[in-house]
Design a protein around this motif. Structure first.
Motif, PDB file in Angstrom:
ATOM      1  N   UNK A  44     -47.295 -32.933  27.415  1.00 41.36           N
ATOM      2  CA  UNK A  44     -46.987 -33.026  26.049  1.00 41.36           C
ATOM      3  C   UNK A  44     -46.648 -34.338  25.912  1.00 41.36           C
ATOM      4  N   UNK A  45     -47.165 -35.095  24.992  1.00 41.15           N
ATOM      5  CA  UNK A  45     -47.012 -36.427  24.216  1.00 41.15           C
ATOM      6  C   UNK A  45     -46.763 -36.404  22.956  1.00 41.15           C
ATOM      7  N   UNK A  46     -46.304 -35.361  22.431  1.00 43.57           N
ATOM      8  CA  UNK A  46     -46.113 -35.189  20.977  1.00 43.57           C
ATOM      9  C   UNK A  46     -44.625 -35.690  20.837  1.00 43.57           C
ATOM     10  N   UNK A  47     -44.224 -36.132  19.681  1.00 43.94           N
ATOM     11  CA  UNK A  47     -43.111 -36.503  19.310  1.00 43.94           C
ATOM     12  C   UNK A  47     -41.907 -35.323  19.320  1.00 43.94           C
ATOM     13  N   UNK A  48     -42.174 -34.101  19.240  1.00 43.78           N
ATOM     14  CA  UNK A  48     -41.448 -33.076  19.560  1.00 43.78           C
ATOM     15  C   UNK A  48     -41.730 -32.386  20.897  1.00 43.78           C
ATOM     16  N   UNK A  49     -40.542 -32.585  21.979  1.00 43.19           N
ATOM     17  CA  UNK A  49     -40.865 -32.012  23.270  1.00 43.19           C
ATOM     18  C   UNK A  49     -40.419 -30.720  23.489  1.00 43.19           C
ATOM     19  N   UNK A 108     -39.845 -26.798  22.160  1.00 41.24           N
ATOM     20  CA  UNK A 108     -40.777 -25.674  21.329  1.00 41.24           C
ATOM     21  C   UNK A 108     -41.264 -24.710  22.239  1.00 41.24           C
ATOM     22  N   UNK A 109     -41.877 -23.555  21.460  1.00 44.99           N
ATOM     23  CA  UNK A 109     -42.470 -22.515  22.380  1.00 44.99           C
ATOM     24  C   UNK A 109     -44.226 -22.906  22.384  1.00 44.99           C
ATOM     25  N   UNK A 110     -44.787 -22.169  23.350  1.00 46.81           N
ATOM     26  CA  UNK A 110     -46.275 -22.323  23.651  1.00 46.81           C
ATOM     27  C   UNK A 110     -46.517 -20.798  23.524  1.00 46.81           C
ATOM     28  N   UNK A 111     -47.443 -20.504  22.598  1.00 45.85           N
ATOM     29  CA  UNK A 111     -47.993 -19.067  22.479  1.00 45.85           C
ATOM     30  C   UNK A 111     -49.395 -19.234  23.085  1.00 45.85           C
ATOM     31  N   UNK A 112     -49.363 -17.923  23.795  1.00 51.06           N
ATOM     32  CA  UNK A 112     -50.691 -17.714  24.453  1.00 51.06           C
ATOM     33  C   UNK A 112     -51.318 -16.469  23.696  1.00 51.06           C
ATOM     34  N   UNK A 113     -52.779 -16.556  23.494  1.00 50.37           N
ATOM     35  CA  UNK A 113     -53.508 -15.734  22.614  1.00 50.37           C
ATOM     36  C   UNK A 113     -54.699 -15.204  23.384  1.00 50.37           C
ATOM     37  N   UNK A 146     -48.429 -13.717  25.517  1.00 51.28           N
ATOM     38  CA  UNK A 146     -47.310 -14.258  26.142  1.00 51.28           C
ATOM     39  C   UNK A 146     -46.727 -15.463  25.453  1.00 51.28           C
ATOM     40  N   UNK A 147     -45.452 -15.986  25.905  1.00 56.41           N
ATOM     41  CA  UNK A 147     -44.979 -16.919  25.134  1.00 56.41           C
ATOM     42  C   UNK A 147     -43.895 -17.762  26.001  1.00 56.41           C
ATOM     43  N   UNK A 148     -43.840 -19.130  26.275  1.00 56.12           N
ATOM     44  CA  UNK A 148     -42.864 -19.767  26.955  1.00 56.12           C
ATOM     45  C   UNK A 148     -42.416 -21.030  26.383  1.00 56.12           C
ATOM     46  N   UNK A 149     -41.204 -21.575  26.660  1.00 55.38           N
ATOM     47  CA  UNK A 149     -40.502 -22.661  26.148  1.00 55.38           C
ATOM     48  C   UNK A 149     -40.743 -23.830  27.062  1.00 55.38           C
ATOM     49  N   UNK A 150     -41.135 -24.762  26.370  1.00 60.04           N
ATOM     50  CA  UNK A 150     -41.116 -26.087  27.071  1.00 60.04           C
ATOM     51  C   UNK A 150     -39.949 -27.116  26.385  1.00 60.04           C
ATOM     52  N   UNK A 151     -39.497 -28.344  27.049  1.00 64.13           N
ATOM     53  CA  UNK A 151     -38.515 -29.233  26.646  1.00 64.13           C
ATOM     54  C   UNK A 151     -38.668 -30.458  27.243  1.00 64.13           C
ATOM     55  N   UNK A 152     -39.811 -30.803  28.197  1.00 62.48           N
ATOM     56  CA  UNK A 152     -39.706 -31.963  28.675  1.00 62.48           C
ATOM     57  C   UNK A 152     -41.439 -32.122  28.457  1.00 62.48           C
ATOM     58  N   UNK A 153     -41.475 -33.530  28.821  1.00 63.65           N
ATOM     59  CA  UNK A 153     -43.013 -34.016  28.527  1.00 63.65           C
ATOM     60  C   UNK A 153     -44.064 -33.168  29.524  1.00 63.65           C
ATOM     61  N   UNK A 154     -43.493 -33.095  30.889  1.00 62.00           N
ATOM     62  CA  UNK A 154     -44.424 -32.380  31.943  1.00 62.00           C
ATOM     63  C   UNK A 154     -43.737 -31.202  32.219  1.00 62.00           C
TER      64      UNK A 154
END
Length: 241
Positions: free
Chosen positions: A186-191, A193-198, A206-214
């Motif tokens: 994730x190289x976005x300014x916002x590290x 957030x939630x990633x949603x899977x459809x 499904x859904x999971x949270x991320x907080x780091x670049x990798x």
């Protein structure tokens, strides 16, 4: 009985009274014929109308186009009732959208009927087929001056989501395809957030949270197939094999 005489010594003359209701005609009209003679009446509807009933001396003979009085021995009458034609316009669609009105609609001769087409979120109109002809990706269609049965069918398809090129995207997943293990870069300014899977049908699975670049993930619990990962406005198509 026949009530009219030409002379006192002649046979009586019988009268057949003819009338109509609605748009059409009956020929001949009121008629005088000799006692014991025959006479044939023909009913003709105007354009856009049809015969509803032919009533002979109070008896309904149905939707006949002609009637013969044979061996007439009494005064009689014929009444023809015409009614406007109606046609069936059938409307249907594939899944993931709607067409209104749906199903069979009765439309009177010469009238118009308009159909409105709305895809569900994430889908678009692929084609609108009217009486076998593809009218393209239109959102409404009007049958004007209807004079026959017709049909309309709408096909909806999912809006395609393609991976952005590396020079355009700042949200990456690898490997793709994957057997389950996945790395998010994730190289976005916002590290955070939630990633949603459809899934391919657009249903959230499904859904999971991320907080780091990798971020390392294990998606082996998902059934093999095509999925969509969404983080904010970023979307990536993922194949799990």
């Amino acid at each position: 009985m026949c009530t009219e005489f030409v002379t006192k010594t002649s046979l009586p003359t019988c009268k057949i009274t003819a009338s109509v209701r609605g748009d059409g005609m009956v020929n001949p009209g009121d008629t005088l014929i000799d006692y014991g003679s025959d006479v044939r009446f023909i009913a003709t509807p105007n354009i856009g109308y049809k015969i509803d009933s032919v009533i002979i001396s109070g008896l309904n003979k149905g939707e006949i186009t002609s009637y013969t009085f044979s061996n007439v021995q009494s005064d009689s009458n014929i009444r023809v009732v015409f009614k406007i034609k109606s046609y069936t316009v059938s409307a249907s669609s594939s899944a993931n959208g709607s067409i209104s009105p749906k199903g069979d609609t009765l439309v009177k001769h010469g009238e118009d009927v308009t159909y409105t087409i709305v895809p569900n979120t994430g889908y678009k109109i692929d084609s609108v087929i009217v009486n076998g002809l593809n009218k393209g990706e239109i959102t409404s269609y009007t049958f004007s001056n209807v004079q026959s049965d017709s049909n309309i069918r709408v096909i909806f398809i999912k809006i395609p989501v393609s991976n952005k090129k590396a020079t355009e995207s700042r949200f990456f997943v690898s490997p793709n395809p994957t057997s389950g293990k996945l790395t998010i870069d994730n190289r976005l300014p916002t590290m955070k957030g939630q990633v949603y899977i459809y899934n391919a049908a657009g249903v959230w699975v499904d859904m999971f949270s991320i907080s780091n670049r990798i971020t390392e993930l294990n998606l082996s619990h998902l059934t093999p197939g095509i999925y969509l990962l969404q983080f904010g406005n970023e979307r990536v198509k993922l194949l799990i094999k």
